[in-house]
Enzyme design. Structure first.
Site, PDB file in Angstrom:
ATOM      1  N   LYS A   4      22.409 -26.007  18.368  1.00  0.00           N
ATOM      2  CA  LYS A   4      21.599 -25.016  17.666  1.00  0.00           C
ATOM      3  C   LYS A   4      22.474 -23.898  17.088  1.00  0.00           C
ATOM      4  O   LYS A   4      23.646 -23.757  17.460  1.00  0.00           O
ATOM      5  CB  LYS A   4      20.544 -24.476  18.649  1.00  0.00           C
ATOM      6  CG  LYS A   4      19.580 -25.558  19.180  1.00  0.00           C
ATOM      7  CD  LYS A   4      18.522 -24.958  20.115  1.00  0.00           C
ATOM      8  CE  LYS A   4      17.548 -26.015  20.637  1.00  0.00           C
ATOM      9  NZ  LYS A   4      16.447 -25.410  21.436  1.00  0.00           N
ATOM     10  N   TYR A  57       9.727 -30.112  15.241  1.00  0.00           N
ATOM     11  CA  TYR A  57       8.993 -29.423  16.304  1.00  0.00           C
ATOM     12  C   TYR A  57       7.480 -29.531  16.131  1.00  0.00           C
ATOM     13  O   TYR A  57       6.737 -28.644  16.585  1.00  0.00           O
ATOM     14  CB  TYR A  57       9.425 -27.956  16.383  1.00  0.00           C
ATOM     15  CG  TYR A  57      10.748 -27.741  17.106  1.00  0.00           C
ATOM     16  CD1 TYR A  57      10.972 -28.283  18.381  1.00  0.00           C
ATOM     17  CD2 TYR A  57      11.765 -26.980  16.546  1.00  0.00           C
ATOM     18  CE1 TYR A  57      12.181 -28.081  19.051  1.00  0.00           C
ATOM     19  CE2 TYR A  57      12.980 -26.768  17.215  1.00  0.00           C
ATOM     20  CZ  TYR A  57      13.175 -27.319  18.472  1.00  0.00           C
ATOM     21  OH  TYR A  57      14.360 -27.122  19.135  1.00  0.00           O
ATOM     22  N   ARG A 102      19.712 -35.167  28.516  1.00  0.00           N
ATOM     23  CA  ARG A 102      18.806 -34.133  29.054  1.00  0.00           C
ATOM     24  C   ARG A 102      19.363 -33.581  30.373  1.00  0.00           C
ATOM     25  O   ARG A 102      19.248 -32.391  30.661  1.00  0.00           O
ATOM     26  CB  ARG A 102      17.404 -34.702  29.264  1.00  0.00           C
ATOM     27  CG  ARG A 102      16.711 -35.185  27.984  1.00  0.00           C
ATOM     28  CD  ARG A 102      16.023 -34.096  27.227  1.00  0.00           C
ATOM     29  NE  ARG A 102      14.897 -33.532  27.926  1.00  0.00           N
ATOM     30  CZ  ARG A 102      14.077 -32.629  27.384  1.00  0.00           C
ATOM     31  NH1 ARG A 102      14.265 -32.205  26.136  1.00  0.00           N
ATOM     32  NH2 ARG A 102      13.075 -32.138  28.068  1.00  0.00           N
ATOM     33  N   THR A 132      15.098 -26.053  30.212  1.00  0.00           N
ATOM     34  CA  THR A 132      14.848 -25.311  28.968  1.00  0.00           C
ATOM     35  C   THR A 132      15.227 -23.837  29.097  1.00  0.00           C
ATOM     36  O   THR A 132      15.819 -23.261  28.179  1.00  0.00           O
ATOM     37  CB  THR A 132      13.351 -25.438  28.602  1.00  0.00           C
ATOM     38  OG1 THR A 132      13.022 -26.818  28.501  1.00  0.00           O
ATOM     39  CG2 THR A 132      13.047 -24.736  27.286  1.00  0.00           C
ATOM     40  N   ARG A 171      23.276 -25.643  29.434  1.00  0.00           N
ATOM     41  CA  ARG A 171      22.481 -24.410  29.387  1.00  0.00           C
ATOM     42  C   ARG A 171      22.764 -23.514  30.584  1.00  0.00           C
ATOM     43  O   ARG A 171      22.812 -22.283  30.464  1.00  0.00           O
ATOM     44  CB  ARG A 171      20.999 -24.769  29.312  1.00  0.00           C
ATOM     45  CG  ARG A 171      20.600 -25.368  27.952  1.00  0.00           C
ATOM     46  CD  ARG A 171      19.287 -26.113  28.035  1.00  0.00           C
ATOM     47  NE  ARG A 171      18.716 -26.451  26.731  1.00  0.00           N
ATOM     48  CZ  ARG A 171      17.614 -27.194  26.577  1.00  0.00           C
ATOM     49  NH1 ARG A 171      16.981 -27.676  27.648  1.00  0.00           N
ATOM     50  NH2 ARG A 171      17.152 -27.461  25.378  1.00  0.00           N
ATOM     51  N   ASN A 185      18.835 -21.615  23.706  1.00  0.00           N
ATOM     52  CA  ASN A 185      19.413 -22.447  24.762  1.00  0.00           C
ATOM     53  C   ASN A 185      20.407 -23.496  24.255  1.00  0.00           C
ATOM     54  O   ASN A 185      20.612 -24.527  24.898  1.00  0.00           O
ATOM     55  CB  ASN A 185      18.292 -23.095  25.583  1.00  0.00           C
ATOM     56  CG  ASN A 185      17.311 -23.841  24.702  1.00  0.00           C
ATOM     57  OD1 ASN A 185      17.571 -24.042  23.523  1.00  0.00           O
ATOM     58  ND2 ASN A 185      16.195 -24.263  25.275  1.00  0.00           N
ATOM     59  N   HIS A 217      19.484 -29.106  21.688  1.00  0.00           N
ATOM     60  CA  HIS A 217      18.265 -29.916  21.759  1.00  0.00           C
ATOM     61  C   HIS A 217      18.673 -31.341  22.098  1.00  0.00           C
ATOM     62  O   HIS A 217      19.680 -31.824  21.590  1.00  0.00           O
ATOM     63  CB  HIS A 217      17.545 -29.930  20.404  1.00  0.00           C
ATOM     64  CG  HIS A 217      16.518 -31.021  20.308  1.00  0.00           C
ATOM     65  ND1 HIS A 217      15.241 -30.870  20.807  1.00  0.00           N
ATOM     66  CD2 HIS A 217      16.597 -32.300  19.843  1.00  0.00           C
ATOM     67  CE1 HIS A 217      14.568 -32.008  20.630  1.00  0.00           C
ATOM     68  NE2 HIS A 217      15.369 -32.883  20.045  1.00  0.00           N
ATOM     69  N   GLU A 225      12.969 -38.571  15.742  1.00  0.00           N
ATOM     70  CA  GLU A 225      13.846 -37.459  15.364  1.00  0.00           C
ATOM     71  C   GLU A 225      15.076 -37.943  14.587  1.00  0.00           C
ATOM     72  O   GLU A 225      15.525 -37.265  13.655  1.00  0.00           O
ATOM     73  CB  GLU A 225      14.264 -36.684  16.619  1.00  0.00           C
ATOM     74  CG  GLU A 225      13.071 -35.975  17.274  1.00  0.00           C
ATOM     75  CD  GLU A 225      13.381 -35.399  18.655  1.00  0.00           C
ATOM     76  OE1 GLU A 225      14.538 -35.486  19.117  1.00  0.00           O
ATOM     77  OE2 GLU A 225      12.435 -34.844  19.270  1.00  0.00           O
TER      78      GLU A 225
HETATM   79  P1  IDP Z   1      13.365 -28.616  25.380  1.00  0.00           P
HETATM   80  O1  IDP Z   1      14.244 -28.117  24.258  1.00  0.00           O
HETATM   81  O2  IDP Z   1      13.992 -28.363  26.725  1.00  0.00           O
HETATM   82  O3  IDP Z   1      12.898 -30.041  25.197  1.00  0.00           O
HETATM   83  P2  IDP Z   1      10.684 -27.797  24.566  1.00  0.00           P
HETATM   84  O4  IDP Z   1       9.565 -27.482  25.509  1.00  0.00           O
HETATM   85  O5  IDP Z   1      10.602 -29.077  23.789  1.00  0.00           O
HETATM   86  O6  IDP Z   1      12.051 -27.687  25.372  1.00  0.00           O
HETATM   87  O7  IDP Z   1      10.751 -26.566  23.552  1.00  0.00           O
HETATM   88  C1  IDP Z   1      11.512 -26.641  22.365  1.00  0.00           C
HETATM   89  C2  IDP Z   1      12.309 -25.351  22.208  1.00  0.00           C
HETATM   90  O8  IDP Z   1      11.410 -24.257  21.982  1.00  0.00           O
HETATM   91  C3  IDP Z   1      13.105 -24.947  23.452  1.00  0.00           C
HETATM   92  O9  IDP Z   1      14.364 -25.579  23.542  1.00  0.00           O
HETATM   93  C4  IDP Z   1      13.235 -23.455  23.261  1.00  0.00           C
HETATM   94  O10 IDP Z   1      14.242 -23.128  22.309  1.00  0.00           O
HETATM   95  C5  IDP Z   1      11.871 -23.092  22.687  1.00  0.00           C
HETATM   96  N1  IDP Z   1      10.864 -22.779  23.732  1.00  0.00           N
HETATM   97  C6  IDP Z   1      10.264 -23.645  24.566  1.00  0.00           C
HETATM   98  N2  IDP Z   1       9.383 -23.049  25.376  1.00  0.00           N
HETATM   99  C7  IDP Z   1       9.404 -21.738  25.030  1.00  0.00           C
HETATM  100  C8  IDP Z   1       8.692 -20.571  25.520  1.00  0.00           C
HETATM  101  O11 IDP Z   1       7.846 -20.639  26.429  1.00  0.00           O
HETATM  102  N3  IDP Z   1       8.997 -19.395  24.929  1.00  0.00           N
HETATM  103  C9  IDP Z   1       9.913 -19.278  23.926  1.00  0.00           C
HETATM  104  N4  IDP Z   1      10.597 -20.338  23.433  1.00  0.00           N
HETATM  105  C10 IDP Z   1      10.354 -21.555  23.978  1.00  0.00           C
HETATM  106 MG    MG Z   2      11.657 -30.820  23.695  1.00  0.00          MG
END
Ligand code: IDP
Ligand code: MG
Length: 138
Positions: free
Chosen positions: A9, A49, A85, A91, A102, A116, A119, A130
């Site tokens: 990212k 997304y 992962r 996350t 992370r 973070n 992805h 994707e």
């Molecule tokens: P992941 O990247 O670990 O798969 P996802 O739930 O798919 O997590 O969320 C996508 C991205 O959106 C996360 O990597 C993070 O950057 C952001 N994100 C996820 N949940 C939240 C939240 O509750 N608040 C703010 N940003 C979030």
């Molecule tokens: Mg995700």
């Protein structure tokens, strides 16, 4: 052979962590089979997304993901979806386990969206979807 879509990212690029993350991926043994640096447009991010389109953090995540260049990768290896992962960690970087990308390299900066660094696709089905978004000719 299984494949996954990984994004380094914009915070990873800005902080000079591209090499460190690629080092971890290669040290683990996964093969990088595609790599491209680019600035993501709103259409690409909306597709990527789509599952989060209704979430309160969606606009913030799109702004974060378009805040500078990112690096898109396709990795290959047995169980690479699950394996990346695991390398990436949880996350929320504050609680991501030390030893993960992370957990070791990211933190909370007080932003509404979680920054973070990386992805990784969450299933082989997501990976196929994707990879088609980021590398349509692949
Ligand atoms: P992941 O990247 O670990 O798969 P996802 O739930 O798919 O997590 O969320 C996508 C991205 O959106 C996360 O990597 C993070 O950057 C952001 N994100 C996820 N949940 C939240 C939240 O509750 N608040 C703010 N940003 C979030
Ligand atoms: Mg995700």
């Amino acid at each position: 052979m299984e494949r996954t879509l990984v994004l380094l990212k914009p915070d990873a690029v800005r902080r000079g962590l591209v090499g460190e993350v690629l080092r971890r991926v290669e040290a683990k043994g996964y093969r990088i089979v595609a790599l491209s640096m680019r600035e993501a447009d709103a259409e690409t991010l909306g597709a990527h997304y789509a599952e989060h389109a209704e979430k309160p953090f969606f606009a913030g995540v799109v702004a974060y993901m378009s805040s500078g260049p990112l690096v898109a990768l396709v990795l290959e290896g047995q169980r690479v979806v699950e394996g990346f992962r695991s390398l990436a960690g949880a996350t929320d970087p504050t609680v991501a386990a030390p030893g993960t990308i992370r957990g070791d390299l990211a933190r909370d900066w007080g932003t509404p969206e979680i920054q973070n660094l990386v992805h990784g696709s969450d299933s082989p089905e997501s990976a196929a979807r994707e990879i088609a978004i980021w590398f349509p000719s692949f």
